[in-house]
Design a protein around this motif. Structure first.
Motif, PDB file in Angstrom:
ATOM      1  N   ARG A 124      37.854  34.031  25.452  1.00  0.00           N
ATOM      2  CA  ARG A 124      38.450  33.911  24.833  1.00  0.00           C
ATOM      3  C   ARG A 124      39.685  33.665  26.067  1.00  0.00           C
ATOM      4  O   ARG A 124      40.491  32.549  25.568  1.00  0.00           O
ATOM      5  CB  ARG A 124      38.822  35.338  24.127  1.00  0.00           C
ATOM      6  CG  ARG A 124      38.564  35.373  22.923  1.00  0.00           C
ATOM      7  CD  ARG A 124      39.280  36.557  22.181  1.00  0.00           C
ATOM      8  NE  ARG A 124      39.912  37.295  22.668  1.00  0.00           N
ATOM      9  CZ  ARG A 124      38.682  39.079  23.301  1.00  0.00           C
ATOM     10  NH1 ARG A 124      38.117  39.636  21.862  1.00  0.00           N
ATOM     11  NH2 ARG A 124      39.015  39.954  23.495  1.00  0.00           N
ATOM     12  N   LYS A 138      36.208  36.941  36.036  1.00  0.00           N
ATOM     13  CA  LYS A 138      35.833  36.369  35.239  1.00  0.00           C
ATOM     14  C   LYS A 138      36.923  35.572  34.686  1.00  0.00           C
ATOM     15  O   LYS A 138      36.685  34.285  34.282  1.00  0.00           O
ATOM     16  CB  LYS A 138      36.145  37.336  33.671  1.00  0.00           C
ATOM     17  CG  LYS A 138      34.762  38.637  34.003  1.00  0.00           C
ATOM     18  CD  LYS A 138      34.689  38.915  32.333  1.00  0.00           C
ATOM     19  CE  LYS A 138      35.432  40.668  32.355  1.00  0.00           C
ATOM     20  NZ  LYS A 138      34.763  41.054  31.412  1.00  0.00           N
ATOM     21  N   LEU A 145      39.716  36.468  33.736  1.00  0.00           N
ATOM     22  CA  LEU A 145      41.189  37.843  33.363  1.00  0.00           C
ATOM     23  C   LEU A 145      42.508  37.179  33.961  1.00  0.00           C
ATOM     24  O   LEU A 145      42.510  37.391  35.180  1.00  0.00           O
ATOM     25  CB  LEU A 145      40.451  38.423  32.724  1.00  0.00           C
ATOM     26  CG  LEU A 145      39.811  38.743  31.796  1.00  0.00           C
ATOM     27  CD1 LEU A 145      40.056  40.327  31.689  1.00  0.00           C
ATOM     28  CD2 LEU A 145      39.174  37.912  30.787  1.00  0.00           C
ATOM     29  N   GLN A 191      33.122  42.034  26.605  1.00  0.00           N
ATOM     30  CA  GLN A 191      33.681  42.098  27.589  1.00  0.00           C
ATOM     31  C   GLN A 191      33.122  40.491  28.062  1.00  0.00           C
ATOM     32  O   GLN A 191      33.605  39.523  29.367  1.00  0.00           O
ATOM     33  CB  GLN A 191      32.607  43.087  28.568  1.00  0.00           C
ATOM     34  CG  GLN A 191      33.413  44.902  28.158  1.00  0.00           C
ATOM     35  CD  GLN A 191      32.471  45.324  29.804  1.00  0.00           C
ATOM     36  OE1 GLN A 191      32.796  45.038  30.759  1.00  0.00           O
ATOM     37  NE2 GLN A 191      32.593  46.424  29.438  1.00  0.00           N
ATOM     38  N   ILE A 192      32.143  40.401  27.243  1.00  0.00           N
ATOM     39  CA  ILE A 192      31.522  38.927  26.934  1.00  0.00           C
ATOM     40  C   ILE A 192      32.897  37.858  26.362  1.00  0.00           C
ATOM     41  O   ILE A 192      33.036  37.063  27.385  1.00  0.00           O
ATOM     42  CB  ILE A 192      30.052  38.683  26.583  1.00  0.00           C
ATOM     43  CG1 ILE A 192      29.475  39.239  27.404  1.00  0.00           C
ATOM     44  CG2 ILE A 192      29.803  37.408  26.253  1.00  0.00           C
ATOM     45  CD1 ILE A 192      27.473  39.188  26.394  1.00  0.00           C
ATOM     46  N   GLU A 249      35.589  38.509  25.491  1.00  0.00           N
ATOM     47  CA  GLU A 249      37.383  38.280  26.415  1.00  0.00           C
ATOM     48  C   GLU A 249      37.270  36.867  27.352  1.00  0.00           C
ATOM     49  O   GLU A 249      37.768  36.838  27.498  1.00  0.00           O
ATOM     50  CB  GLU A 249      37.946  39.448  26.600  1.00  0.00           C
ATOM     51  CG  GLU A 249      37.311  40.088  28.032  1.00  0.00           C
ATOM     52  CD  GLU A 249      37.842  41.392  28.996  1.00  0.00           C
ATOM     53  OE1 GLU A 249      38.615  41.388  28.452  1.00  0.00           O
ATOM     54  OE2 GLU A 249      36.899  41.993  29.152  1.00  0.00           O
ATOM     55  N   THR A 250      35.872  37.133  28.369  1.00  0.00           N
ATOM     56  CA  THR A 250      35.898  35.604  28.860  1.00  0.00           C
ATOM     57  C   THR A 250      36.320  34.104  28.047  1.00  0.00           C
ATOM     58  O   THR A 250      37.238  33.721  28.691  1.00  0.00           O
ATOM     59  CB  THR A 250      34.559  35.867  29.773  1.00  0.00           C
ATOM     60  OG1 THR A 250      34.489  37.303  30.034  1.00  0.00           O
ATOM     61  CG2 THR A 250      35.002  35.150  30.731  1.00  0.00           C
TER      62      THR A 250
END
Lengths: 322, 332
Positions: free
Chosen positions: B120, A227, A229, B114-115, B117-118
């Motif tokens: 962000r 993703k 992160l 979980q969606i 945070e991506t």
């Protein structure tokens, strides 16, 4: 959820009763009784006097009646009367529980904190010096008995390099007060807490390293990385929360070990807690005190298990559903 | 620089094992255009997944690493890019949907989180804006009552729903490339069809290029524009999907296409036996020997196949085949 809690609590109460009965029976099976010790200290007595004493303490009655009487009193919050200390057992325990909680709490918290950090770092670089050090330290910690570690630490940090006090919880002059007293106690706390923490560290550092290693290989950590992160979030948000689960569970379930470790460490450092009290009461055949401590410890273990259960539920939503 | 969205040049990925480095992907080159769907097919163990991971710098290291070649994303070299730059690319420019929806979501966080945070991480959205975006994505991937479902944990969803969530995560930043690594292998056939419909819909909306990795030739025929066939870590055939299905050139590709079961019953009411390619993909360690990697399993192999490795050979209209039959095709 509420229903589940009620069931858990009633299970806990039943468990405590079972533990009580078992403790009582076990102590009864052991040779020697308080009257013999008392008589020994009085300098001897006639068989009639001994029988009188036995009758006085209710020791002549059948075991099940003794147990029932004891249970009845415990329910009312009365753990009996210590012959040796000449005090109610509840008072005796209340006076000693503070130091033990201070010692165990400090050791346990610092051990969990340190082992989590060790686990996180050693798992990320598994061929690093730190990683191997964790393995070796934990092996050594497992193998070395607590009292020996305690004595070695005393030799090192109180005798060879005298920076820490050998034993006790405060300086004997008792002059210190206020902030100075607190600092004095903390100064005395370092060695026993360190000794106890080392035992726990041996248990938990290995576990937390293994658990972290496993989690870092997991699909959801790969997802977190895919993703985009930042590393910090991948490790501390996605990996750590999952990795810490087994450590919390283990620490909770092993709380009994924690208490037995405390008995040894308190004895070595003459720490005025429940551990030394338990040790002394065994030597004195002080059955009520010993029973009281055992009961109190089992209450703590059960409470700790309930707390662990609660914590694990907070950390892992999957468990709530089951 | 060519106008290609993604250009992979002479990629080699090697894994360290027992003291030596063994290449599992060798000399792989391919391009991807804007909005195009490229299928990568091949049997398990032929290097598809590790190729996909390499595109976003996630080859497990150690033991693996990209040992040669370059990956150009809009002209920017990614193999030598630092972790910081790759973090920006992942999920934002190039995102990935994995094979295992059951384990690819973190069990301890809500799907909404979980969606969100991506979003962000890449767009610096506030908590509430990112959450709103997550709910929007959930509705986009066809999850009913998304504002409620966003508070669910992964274990409360079925496999198909979880894969939809994975797709939502992959698409939340509207990437230019979506890599889907066997996205439906773990799902029911009916759910598979839904997921592919979803891919097609979203591709239209977002305009992303898709790299679809699969071993399902049927899926390739339906979904992709162009196909790349891999065998034992190498590209052995490439071309437009219609040619690939109608006129496969490499014996291995022919085998793959023949493996599709046919539903039509012959008149004698006896279903034709399923075709299979004999043998298995050789382990990367066994590939040191000379000759074509497929030769031991190839019915058309002749002398040269066992002594020399065939190079990729252009075969008209964007096609290429690595087989001696193409150049000296008389022995078959």
């Amino acid at each position: 959820m509420l229903n589940g809690s009620v069931i858990k609590l009633s299970n806990a109460v039943l468990l405590l009763i079972a533990v009580l009965i078992l403790n009582f029976a076990l102590i009864h099976v052991a040779p020697g009784d308080p009257v013999e010790v008392l008589v020994g200290e009085m300098g001897g007595a006639t068989p009639e006097q001994i029988a009188d004493l036995r009758a006085h303490f209710g020791l002549d009655r059948p075991l099940y009646i003794q147990i029932a009487t004891y249970l009845g009193r415990v329910v009312q919050g009365d753990l009996g009367y210590s012959l040796y200390y000449d005090q109610p057992v509840t008072q005796l325990i209340a006076g000693r529980v503070g130091p033990t909680l201070l010692l165990v709490g400090t050791a346990l918290l610092s051990a969990i904190l340190v082992c989590t950090v060790l686990g996180v770092f050693s798992a990320q670089k598994r061929r690093s010096v730190l990683s191997h050090l964790v393995t070796v330290l934990s092996l050594a910690g497992f193998s070395a008995p607590a009292f020996w570690v305690g004595i070695m630490l005393i030799l090192l940090l109180s005798v060879a390099i005298p920076i820490l006090p050998i034993s006790g919880m405060s300086s004997s002059d008792g002059a210190a007060s206020g902030v100075m007293y607190v600092l004095d106690v903390l100064h005395h706390l370092i060695l026993p807490a360190l000794t106890l923490a080392l035992i726990y560290l041996a248990f938990y550092s290995r576990l937390s390293r293994a658990s972290m290693l496993e989690v870092l290989e997991s699909d959801y950590v790969r997802t977190a990385r895919a993703k985009g992160l930042p590393r910090r979030l991948v490790i501390y948000k996605h990996a750590l929360r999952n990795a810490v689960l087994p450590v919390v569970t283990f620490a909770g379930l092993q709380f009994g070990q924690v208490i037995s470790g405390a008995v040894l460490v308190e004895t070595v450092f003459a720490w005025p807690g429940l551990g030394t009290l338990a040790f002394e009461s065994i030597l004195r055949r002080d059955t009520p005190t010993l029973l009281g401590i055992l009961f109190f410890s089992s209450v703590m273990v059960v409470a700790m298990n309930l707390l662990t259960d609660f914590l694990v539920r907070r950390i892992d939503p999957r468990i709530k559903a089951q | 620089m060519s106008g290609k969205l993604l250009s992979v040049r002479n990629l080699e990925i090697a894994f360290r094992s027992g003291g030596e480095e063994i290449p599992v992907v060798r000399d792989l080159s391919f391009d991807l255009d804007h909005g195009e769907t490229l299928g990568i097919v091949g049997e398990s163990g032929c290097g598809k997944s590790v190729t996909a991971l390499s595109l976003i710098g996630l080859v497990p290291n150690p033991p693996g690493r990209i040992s040669k070649g370059e990956i150009l994303f809009e002209g920017e070299e990614l193999v030598k890019a630092g972790e910081r730059r790759l973090t920006q690319v992942r999920g934002n420019d190039i995102s990935m949907v994995f094979q295992e929806p059951m384990t690819s979501l973190n069990p301890v966080y809500t799907i909404g989180e979980q969606i969100a945070e991506t979003a962000r991480a890449h767009f610096g959205l506030s908590q509430s804006k990112a959450w709103a975006r997550a709910v929007e994505m959930l509705s986009l991937v066809g999850i009913p009552s998304p504002d409620k479902r966003a508070h669910d944990y992964p274990h409360q969803l079925s496999g198909g729903m979880r894969q939809r969530v994975m797709i939502a995560i992959a698409l939340v930043c509207e990437p230019k490339i979506l890599i889907a690594d066997e996205p439906t292998t773990a799902l029911d056939v009916t759910v598979q069809a839904q997921i592919f419909d979803l891919f097609r819909d979203l591709q239209k909306k977002i305009g992303a290029a898709i790299i679809l990795i699969t071993h399902d030739i049927g899926v390739v025929a339906q979904m992709t524009d162009r196909v790349l066939v891999m065998y034992a870590g190498r590209k052995i055939e490439e071309g437009p999907v219609a040619d690939f299905v109608r006129d496969p050139r490499h014996p291995y590709t022919r085998g793959l296409v023949s493996c599709i079961p046919r539903l039509a019953m012959p008149p004698d009411d006896e279903p034709a036996p399923l075709f299979e390619i004999p043998g298995v993909v050789p382990a990367p360690r066994e590939l040191n020997r000379p000759g074509c990697a497929f030769a031991p399993r190839c019915a058309s192999a002749f002398g040269k196949c066992r002594s020399q490795d065939p190079a990729l050979h252009a075969a008209g209209d964007g096609r290429a085949v690595a087989c001696w039959l193409e150049t000296e095709g008389n022995a078959a």
